[in-house]
Write a protein that holds these residues in place. Sequence first.
Motif, short mmCIF file in Angstrom:
data_model
loop_
_atom_site.label_atom_id
_atom_site.label_comp_id
_atom_site.label_asym_id
_atom_site.label_seq_id
_atom_site.Cartn_x
_atom_site.Cartn_y
_atom_site.Cartn_z
N ASN A 35 -5.50 9.78 1.62
CA ASN A 35 -6.10 10.96 1.53
C ASN A 35 -7.52 11.12 1.09
OD1 ASN A 35 -6.70 13.87 0.81
ND2 ASN A 35 -5.08 14.32 -0.26
N MET A 36 -8.36 11.38 2.45
CA MET A 36 -9.71 11.18 1.93
C MET A 36 -10.47 12.36 1.70
SD MET A 36 -11.09 8.41 4.54
CE MET A 36 -9.95 7.00 5.25
N SER A 37 -9.52 13.34 1.51
CA SER A 37 -10.34 14.83 1.20
C SER A 37 -10.56 14.66 -0.40
CB SER A 37 -9.36 15.87 1.35
OG SER A 37 -8.42 16.01 0.42
N GLY A 38 -9.96 13.97 -1.19
CA GLY A 38 -10.15 14.11 -2.51
C GLY A 38 -9.56 15.15 -3.24
N TYR A 39 -9.01 16.17 -2.52
CA TYR A 39 -8.49 17.53 -3.07
C TYR A 39 -6.94 17.25 -3.17
CZ TYR A 39 -13.11 19.20 -1.67
OH TYR A 39 -14.55 19.79 -1.71
N GLU A 40 -6.52 18.18 -4.22
CA GLU A 40 -5.16 17.97 -4.61
C GLU A 40 -4.43 19.40 -4.90
OE1 GLU A 40 -5.16 14.54 -6.94
OE2 GLU A 40 -5.97 15.62 -8.58
N SER A 41 -3.39 19.77 -4.66
CA SER A 41 -2.69 21.03 -5.11
C SER A 41 -2.13 20.76 -6.42
CB SER A 41 -1.70 21.53 -4.02
OG SER A 41 -0.57 20.40 -3.77
N LYS A 42 -1.70 19.56 -6.83
CA LYS A 42 -1.12 19.25 -8.13
C LYS A 42 -2.08 18.01 -8.50
CE LYS A 42 3.17 17.48 -10.01
NZ LYS A 42 4.29 16.69 -10.01
N THR A 43 -2.70 18.52 -9.93
CA THR A 43 -3.40 17.17 -10.52
C THR A 43 -2.78 15.92 -10.37
OG1 THR A 43 -4.23 18.61 -12.26
CG2 THR A 43 -4.40 16.65 -12.83
N GLY A 44 -3.46 15.07 -10.08
CA GLY A 44 -3.15 13.37 -9.86
C GLY A 44 -2.72 13.04 -8.49
N GLU A 45 -2.26 13.99 -7.81
CA GLU A 45 -1.33 13.74 -6.62
C GLU A 45 -2.19 12.86 -5.52
OE1 GLU A 45 0.80 16.75 -3.63
OE2 GLU A 45 -1.38 17.10 -4.11
N CYS A 46 -3.53 13.15 -5.15
CA CYS A 46 -4.30 12.26 -4.43
C CYS A 46 -4.70 10.78 -4.93
CB CYS A 46 -5.75 12.92 -4.36
SG CYS A 46 -6.92 12.23 -3.25
N THR A 47 -4.97 10.88 -6.20
CA THR A 47 -4.97 9.57 -6.74
C THR A 47 -3.81 8.68 -6.83
OG1 THR A 47 -6.64 10.39 -8.32
CG2 THR A 47 -5.79 8.37 -9.08
N SER A 49 -1.35 8.82 -4.71
CA SER A 49 -0.98 8.56 -3.34
C SER A 49 -1.75 7.48 -2.92
CB SER A 49 -1.14 9.71 -2.30
OG SER A 49 -1.03 9.33 -1.08
N ASN A 50 -3.12 7.40 -3.20
CA ASN A 50 -4.00 6.64 -2.54
C ASN A 50 -3.93 5.23 -3.33
OD1 ASN A 50 -5.07 8.21 -0.48
ND2 ASN A 50 -6.68 9.07 -1.99
N THR A 51 -3.59 5.30 -4.52
CA THR A 51 -3.37 4.06 -5.23
C THR A 51 -2.14 3.46 -4.70
OG1 THR A 51 -4.59 5.02 -7.31
CG2 THR A 51 -3.16 3.05 -7.62
N ALA A 52 -1.09 4.00 -4.57
CA ALA A 52 0.20 3.44 -4.00
C ALA A 52 -0.20 2.74 -2.54
CB ALA A 52 1.19 4.46 -3.86
N ILE A 53 -1.17 3.12 -1.73
CA ILE A 53 -1.25 2.76 -0.38
C ILE A 53 -2.28 1.29 -0.79
CG2 ILE A 53 -3.04 2.72 1.54
CD1 ILE A 53 -2.08 5.93 1.57
N LEU A 54 -3.16 1.33 -1.63
CA LEU A 54 -3.97 0.36 -2.05
C LEU A 54 -2.98 -0.96 -2.78
CD1 LEU A 54 -6.83 -1.02 -2.09
CD2 LEU A 54 -7.14 -0.05 -4.21
N ASN A 55 -2.16 -0.43 -3.34
CA ASN A 55 -1.25 -1.42 -4.15
C ASN A 55 -0.32 -2.11 -3.18
OD1 ASN A 55 -2.30 -0.85 -6.59
ND2 ASN A 55 -0.71 0.56 -7.22
N TYR A 74 -14.09 11.73 -2.92
CA TYR A 74 -14.69 12.81 -3.40
C TYR A 74 -15.30 13.58 -2.05
CZ TYR A 74 -17.54 16.25 -5.85
OH TYR A 74 -18.10 17.64 -6.45
N LYS A 75 -14.67 14.68 -1.73
CA LYS A 75 -15.39 15.23 -0.68
C LYS A 75 -15.28 14.59 0.60
CE LYS A 75 -17.64 18.94 -3.26
NZ LYS A 75 -18.80 19.81 -3.53
N GLY A 76 -14.39 13.96 0.68
CA GLY A 76 -14.27 12.87 2.01
C GLY A 76 -15.02 11.75 1.93
N THR A 77 -15.67 11.22 0.74
CA THR A 77 -16.35 9.96 0.76
C THR A 77 -15.86 9.07 -0.30
OG1 THR A 77 -18.60 11.31 0.74
CG2 THR A 77 -18.43 8.95 0.01
N PRO A 78 -15.27 8.16 0.56
CA PRO A 78 -14.38 6.79 -0.29
C PRO A 78 -15.70 5.98 -0.97
CG PRO A 78 -14.45 6.61 2.20
CD PRO A 78 -15.31 7.62 1.80
N THR A 79 -15.23 5.96 -2.39
CA THR A 79 -16.05 4.64 -3.32
C THR A 79 -15.01 3.81 -3.76
OG1 THR A 79 -17.63 6.72 -3.33
CG2 THR A 79 -17.84 4.66 -4.97
#
Length: 122
Positions: A35-47, A49-55, A74-79
Motif C-alpha cells: 500500500n504505497m499511499s501511506g494513508y490508512e483508515s485505521k492506525t497502523g493498518e498500512c504499516t 500490511s506492508n511489513t507482512a509483505i516484506l516479511n 509517505y504520500k506514495g514515496t517508498p523509503t
Amino acid sequence: MEEIEILSQKPKEEVLDFIRKRLFVEGQTEHRKFNMSGYESKTGECTVSNTAILNEFADLGIYDYTDYLFLDFYKGTPTVYLKYWGEEKNLEFNFDGYTTSEIIYEVFKLTIFSGMKKRRRK
C-alpha cells in the motif's frame, strides 16, 4: 549451493519472477502489493500490511545484515531505512516510482546480495 547464492547469480528478471511467485496468492489475479499511499483508515493498518509483505522474505535473511530495516511509505514515496549490523551510519533509500517487486529486489541488493557483514544467528 545455498538458495541465496543461486538467487544472486540469476538475472534481475528471474529474481523479480521469484519475488512475484512468493507474493502470489492462490485464487487471486495479481500478487500482493505494498500500500504505497501511506494513508490508512485505521492506525497502523498500512504499516502492518506492508511489513507482512516484506516479511515474506525474512527466511532469506534480509534482516541478518542490519540492526534495523524498515520500509515506510509517505504520500506514495517508498523509503527504506536501515542501519547495517556493526556500522554506525543510519541510511535511507528512496524508491519513488518502483513497483512492489522492484522495491523488494532493491532490499535484496541492500541485504542478501550486498556482501555486507552478517550477524551470527546460530
